[in-house]
Motif scaffolding. Structure first.
Motif, PDB file in Angstrom:
ATOM      1  N   ILE A 185       0.858  -1.188   0.000  1.00 34.03           N
ATOM      2  CA  ILE A 185       0.000   0.000   0.000  1.00 34.03           C
ATOM      3  C   ILE A 185       0.892   1.234   0.000  1.00 34.03           C
ATOM      4  CG2 ILE A 185      -1.836   1.249   1.182  1.00 34.03           C
ATOM      5  CD1 ILE A 185      -2.623  -1.384   2.540  1.00 34.03           C
ATOM      6  N   ILE A 186       0.837   1.997  -1.081  1.00 33.37           N
ATOM      7  CA  ILE A 186       1.671   3.189  -1.209  1.00 33.37           C
ATOM      8  C   ILE A 186       0.796   4.411  -0.963  1.00 33.37           C
ATOM      9  CG2 ILE A 186       3.227   4.474  -2.709  1.00 33.37           C
ATOM     10  CD1 ILE A 186       3.811   1.907  -4.197  1.00 33.37           C
ATOM     11  N   GLY A 187       1.010   5.035   0.176  1.00 31.48           N
ATOM     12  CA  GLY A 187       0.215   6.185   0.582  1.00 31.48           C
ATOM     13  C   GLY A 187      -0.772   5.817   1.667  1.00 31.48           C
ATOM     14  N   LEU A 188      -0.639   6.434   2.842  1.00 30.99           N
ATOM     15  CA  LEU A 188      -1.539   6.160   3.972  1.00 30.99           C
ATOM     16  C   LEU A 188      -2.348   7.400   4.310  1.00 30.99           C
ATOM     17  CD1 LEU A 188      -1.733   3.366   5.296  1.00 30.99           C
ATOM     18  CD2 LEU A 188       0.447   3.712   4.146  1.00 30.99           C
ATOM     19  N   GLY A 189      -2.927   8.005   3.263  1.00 28.43           N
ATOM     20  CA  GLY A 189      -3.754   9.183   3.438  1.00 28.43           C
ATOM     21  C   GLY A 189      -5.224   8.855   3.305  1.00 28.43           C
ATOM     22  N   GLY A 190      -5.958   9.699   2.561  1.00 23.80           N
ATOM     23  CA  GLY A 190      -7.401   9.523   2.455  1.00 23.80           C
ATOM     24  C   GLY A 190      -7.803   8.224   1.795  1.00 23.80           C
ATOM     25  N   LEU A 191      -7.103   7.817   0.740  1.00 27.95           N
ATOM     26  CA  LEU A 191      -7.395   6.546   0.079  1.00 27.95           C
ATOM     27  C   LEU A 191      -6.782   5.374   0.831  1.00 27.95           C
ATOM     28  CD1 LEU A 191      -6.704   7.647  -3.602  1.00 27.95           C
ATOM     29  CD2 LEU A 191      -8.938   7.065  -2.661  1.00 27.95           C
ATOM     30  N   GLY A 192      -5.534   5.522   1.234  1.00 31.07           N
ATOM     31  CA  GLY A 192      -4.848   4.428   1.901  1.00 31.07           C
ATOM     32  C   GLY A 192      -5.464   4.037   3.227  1.00 31.07           C
ATOM     33  N   SER A 193      -6.143   4.980   3.892  1.00 29.44           N
ATOM     34  CA  SER A 193      -6.760   4.661   5.186  1.00 29.44           C
ATOM     35  C   SER A 193      -7.794   3.548   5.070  1.00 29.44           C
ATOM     36  CB  SER A 193      -7.394   5.919   5.792  1.00 29.44           C
ATOM     37  OG  SER A 193      -6.422   6.852   6.184  1.00 29.44           O
ATOM     38  N   PRO A 194      -8.863   3.710   4.272  1.00 27.24           N
ATOM     39  CA  PRO A 194      -9.832   2.615   4.166  1.00 27.24           C
ATOM     40  C   PRO A 194      -9.269   1.380   3.487  1.00 27.24           C
ATOM     41  CG  PRO A 194     -10.370   4.366   2.621  1.00 27.24           C
ATOM     42  CD  PRO A 194      -9.296   4.902   3.514  1.00 27.24           C
ATOM     43  N   VAL A 195      -8.352   1.566   2.540  1.00 26.85           N
ATOM     44  CA  VAL A 195      -7.727   0.406   1.891  1.00 26.85           C
ATOM     45  C   VAL A 195      -7.054  -0.471   2.943  1.00 26.85           C
ATOM     46  CG1 VAL A 195      -5.799  -0.308   0.430  1.00 26.85           C
ATOM     47  CG2 VAL A 195      -7.420   1.388  -0.401  1.00 26.85           C
ATOM     48  N   PHE A 222       6.093   8.611   3.383  1.00 28.05           N
ATOM     49  CA  PHE A 222       7.197   9.381   3.957  1.00 28.05           C
ATOM     50  C   PHE A 222       6.716  10.475   4.899  1.00 28.05           C
ATOM     51  CE2 PHE A 222       5.831  11.591   0.160  1.00 28.05           C
ATOM     52  CZ  PHE A 222       5.789  12.923   0.565  1.00 28.05           C
ATOM     53  N   ASP A 223       5.397  10.706   4.965  1.00 27.37           N
ATOM     54  CA  ASP A 223       4.850  11.880   5.638  1.00 27.37           C
ATOM     55  C   ASP A 223       4.508  11.598   7.097  1.00 27.37           C
ATOM     56  OD1 ASP A 223       4.061  14.485   5.812  1.00 27.37           O
ATOM     57  OD2 ASP A 223       2.308  14.304   4.513  1.00 27.37           O
ATOM     58  N   LYS A 244       3.150   8.552   9.384  1.00 26.70           N
ATOM     59  CA  LYS A 244       1.845   7.985   9.050  1.00 26.70           C
ATOM     60  C   LYS A 244       1.857   6.459   9.068  1.00 26.70           C
ATOM     61  CE  LYS A 244      -0.161  11.752   6.358  1.00 26.70           C
ATOM     62  NZ  LYS A 244      -0.701  12.180   5.048  1.00 26.70           N
ATOM     63  N   VAL A 245       2.952   5.854   8.652  1.00 25.49           N
ATOM     64  CA  VAL A 245       2.974   4.388   8.614  1.00 25.49           C
ATOM     65  C   VAL A 245       2.885   3.801  10.019  1.00 25.49           C
ATOM     66  CG1 VAL A 245       4.155   4.166   6.395  1.00 25.49           C
ATOM     67  CG2 VAL A 245       5.516   4.423   8.484  1.00 25.49           C
ATOM     68  N   HIS A 246       3.507   4.463  11.004  1.00 19.28           N
ATOM     69  CA  HIS A 246       3.451   3.938  12.370  1.00 19.28           C
ATOM     70  C   HIS A 246       2.085   4.201  13.004  1.00 19.28           C
ATOM     71  CE1 HIS A 246       7.580   2.912  11.968  1.00 19.28           C
ATOM     72  NE2 HIS A 246       7.991   4.162  11.902  1.00 19.28           N
ATOM     73  N   ILE A 263       7.454   1.222   5.909  1.00 19.66           N
ATOM     74  CA  ILE A 263       8.548   1.922   5.239  1.00 19.66           C
ATOM     75  C   ILE A 263       8.226   3.410   5.293  1.00 19.66           C
ATOM     76  CG2 ILE A 263       9.819   2.227   3.080  1.00 19.66           C
ATOM     77  CD1 ILE A 263       9.048  -0.626   2.323  1.00 19.66           C
ATOM     78  N   ASP A 264       8.920   4.154   6.146  1.00 18.82           N
ATOM     79  CA  ASP A 264       8.575   5.554   6.373  1.00 18.82           C
ATOM     80  C   ASP A 264       9.430   6.500   5.534  1.00 18.82           C
ATOM     81  OD1 ASP A 264      10.951   5.202   7.700  1.00 18.82           O
ATOM     82  OD2 ASP A 264      10.283   6.071   9.600  1.00 18.82           O
ATOM     83  N   GLN A 265       9.596   6.157   4.282  1.00 15.86           N
ATOM     84  CA  GLN A 265      10.315   7.015   3.344  1.00 15.86           C
ATOM     85  C   GLN A 265       9.781   6.770   1.941  1.00 15.86           C
ATOM     86  OE1 GLN A 265      14.297   5.526   3.999  1.00 15.86           O
ATOM     87  NE2 GLN A 265      14.154   4.113   2.278  1.00 15.86           N
ATOM     88  N   ALA A 266      10.007   7.722   1.052  1.00 16.48           N
ATOM     89  CA  ALA A 266       9.584   7.551  -0.333  1.00 16.48           C
ATOM     90  C   ALA A 266      10.444   6.489  -0.997  1.00 16.48           C
ATOM     91  CB  ALA A 266       9.704   8.876  -1.079  1.00 16.48           C
TER      92      ALA A 266
END
Length: 261
Positions: A33-43, A60-61, A83-85, A103-106
């Protein structure tokens, strides 16, 4: 599968399209899962709840107050955390049996390609065209299927790319390099619930692919939330695509193609 697992996933196992065999496929699967924002949250939340055995989270954010309007995997007391943690804490509370790698980096270049290659399926939950093109290239190069969604303002879209299928287009077929708008939610805004709608559909397409059901491959599903109208359009493979066209794809298929287990 032990009694606890049978009980946890019982409503899903009851589906003839899933059954115990499908649930075991989910348990054996690894999703990136690349990106833990608005889309990555429910995914991430739905894949964990559904019993996908291993999730690799990439972002990375850090959590910001402005994220909390739509990024439901994070909480107010985690502002400033990677965000990943933050996501891992939520996912472990939902389903402690899922193995989670952060993975907390790009990821770029060979590191991105290696991470994509190690996964059975990739979820593009990013918010910019440059990253989507990069993830697409890694998907095609490794033969790893990609579920891609996007949201902006009150509009959303979703599709599935399966580079192992000779008829499947890729992201480059859909959007040529010169067609990106460069707009992001931070610049134009987005309705709070819309990433949840599209992210949930991403998770649904992922689960379908993992258990061997038909997906949106070759179709782009578009949502106009203002008028609550859905539109589906065909996305043909571009034979001249510089990423997945026949001249560049054929040599990759013997070593890169992935099946559904």
């Amino acid at each position: 599968m032990d009694d606890q697992a049978l009980l946890r996933y019982s409503r899903q196992i009851l589906l003839p399209q899933v059954s115990i065999e499908g649930q075991e496929r989910l348990a054996a699967a690894h999703v990136l899962i690349i990106g833990l924002g608005g889309l990555g949250s429910p995914v991430a939340m739905y894949l964990a709840a559904a019993g996908v055995g291993q999730l690799t989270l990439v972002d990375f954010d850090t959590v910001d107050l402005s994220n909390l309007q739509r990024q439901i995997i994070h909480t107010s007391d985690r502002i400033g955390q990677p965000k990943v943690h933050s996501a891992r804490q939520t996912l472990e509370g939902i389903n402690p049996t899922v193995r989670i790698h952060c993975i907390d980096q790009a990821l770029e270049g060979a590191a991105l390609e290696d991470a994509v290659r190690e996964a059975d399926l990739v979820m593009d939950c990013t918010d910019n065209f440059a990253t989507r093109f990069t993830v697409n290239r890694a998907s095609v190069a490794t033969g790893t299927p990609l579920v891609s969604a996007a949201v902006i303002r009150m509009e959303g879209q979703i599709t599935v790319f399966e580079p192992g299928n000779p008829d499947s287009p890729c992201y480059q077929c859909l959007y040529g390099e010169g067609e990106e708008t460069g707009e992001t939610c931070s610049e134009t805004g987005v309705l709070a619930s819309l990433p949840g709608v599209m992210g949930t559909l991403q998770a649904t397409e992922a689960l379908k692919w993992l258990v061997g059901l038909p997906t949106l491959r070759g179709r782009l599903l578009l949502l106009d939330a203002m008028g609550m109208e859905w539109r589906s359009i065909r996305v043909p493979k571009d034979p001249g695509c510089p990423i997945c066209g026949s001249k560049v794809q054929d040599p990759l298929l013997p070593s890169g193609e992935k099946g559904r287990g």
